[in-house]
Design a protein around this motif. Structure first.
Motif, mmCIF file in Angstrom:
data_model
loop_
_atom_site.group_PDB
_atom_site.id
_atom_site.type_symbol
_atom_site.label_atom_id
_atom_site.label_comp_id
_atom_site.label_asym_id
_atom_site.label_seq_id
_atom_site.Cartn_x
_atom_site.Cartn_y
_atom_site.Cartn_z
ATOM 1 N N ARG A 43 0.832 -1.211 0.000
ATOM 2 C CA ARG A 43 0.000 0.000 0.000
ATOM 3 C C ARG A 43 0.867 1.260 0.000
ATOM 4 N N GLU A 100 2.302 1.623 -3.479
ATOM 5 C CA GLU A 100 1.280 2.093 -4.406
ATOM 6 C C GLU A 100 0.999 3.576 -4.207
ATOM 7 N N ALA A 101 0.987 4.034 -2.965
ATOM 8 C CA ALA A 101 0.756 5.454 -2.687
ATOM 9 C C ALA A 101 1.904 6.305 -3.237
ATOM 10 N N GLU A 140 3.368 9.509 -10.154
ATOM 11 C CA GLU A 140 2.663 9.669 -11.425
ATOM 12 C C GLU A 140 2.004 11.034 -11.518
ATOM 13 N N LYS A 141 1.428 11.504 -10.419
ATOM 14 C CA LYS A 141 0.815 12.836 -10.414
ATOM 15 C C LYS A 141 1.863 13.907 -10.657
ATOM 16 N N LEU A 154 3.876 5.474 -5.733
ATOM 17 C CA LEU A 154 3.775 5.403 -7.189
ATOM 18 C C LEU A 154 2.718 6.370 -7.701
ATOM 19 N N GLU A 155 1.591 6.425 -7.038
ATOM 20 C CA GLU A 155 0.518 7.332 -7.442
ATOM 21 C C GLU A 155 0.962 8.787 -7.314
#
Length: 147
Positions: free
Chosen positions: A41, A44-45, A51-52, A47-48
Motif C-alpha cells: 500500500r 502504491e501510494a 505519477e501525479k 507510485l501514485e
C-alpha cells in the motif's frame, strides 16, 4: 451410573504452554502477510504520487510550448481537449510537433485564443523615411531655408 464422557481435547497431545508450536504458526504468517500488504500500500501510494508529479511536469512542459501561440496555455487541454497521452511518445517525452499541431488545430477552430502579444507591424507612429547617417551641416541647413 454412566461413566463421564472424556473431553475431546484430552485426546490431543498437550501444546507447549509458552505459546510456541502449531497454534502460533498461522499467526506469524498472518503478521508477515500484513507487513507485506502494508508495504504494498505504501509503494502504491508513492507510485501514485510520483505519477501525479510526472503528469504535472509534463503538463507544464506542454503549456510552455503552447504559450508561444495561445494567450492561455491551459486552453490546449481545457478547450482543445488534448491529453498528455496524445502529446507524448511511448517513452513519455513531450513531442513538440504534436503540441504545435494541437495548437494549430485549436486556433483554426477558435482564432480568438491566439496570443495577444503578436507584433502589430507598422501602425503609423514614429518618424517616416530614412534617417541620415550624419547630422546635416550648416550649409545644408541654410539651403533648405532659401526655398
Amino acid at each position: 451410573m454412566a461413566e463421564p464422557v472424556a473431553d475431546q481435547n484430552s485426546a490431543l497431545p498437550d501444546s507447549p504452554p509458552d505459546g510456541q508450536g502449531e497454534a502460533t504458526e498461522p499467526t506469524n504468517a498472518n503478521r508477515e502477510a500484513a507487513k507485506y500488504r502494508t508495504k504494498l500500500r505504501e509503494a502504491e501510494a508513492k507510485l501514485e504520487a510520483t505519477e501525479k508529479r510526472v503528469n504535472a511536469l509534463l503538463r507544464a512542459q506542454v503549456e510552455s510550448l503552447a504559450a508561444k501561440e495561445l494567450s492561455v496555455a491551459s486552453d490546449i487541454f481545457d478547450i482543445g481537449g488534448a491529453s498528455i497521452d496524445d502529446l507524448t511518445d511511448p517513452e513519455g517525452n513531450v513531442m513538440s510537433d504534436a503540441v504545435d499541431a494541437a495548437v494549430k488545430a485549436l486556433l483554426a477552430k477558435r482564432p480568438g485564443l491566439r496570443n495577444g502579444s503578436a507584433p502589430w507591424g507598422d501602425v503609423g507612429g514614429g518618424r517616416r523615411g530614412s534617417i541620415p547617417d550624419a547630422p546635416p551641416t550648416m550649409l545644408e541647413a541654410l539651403k533648405f531655408t532659401r526655398r
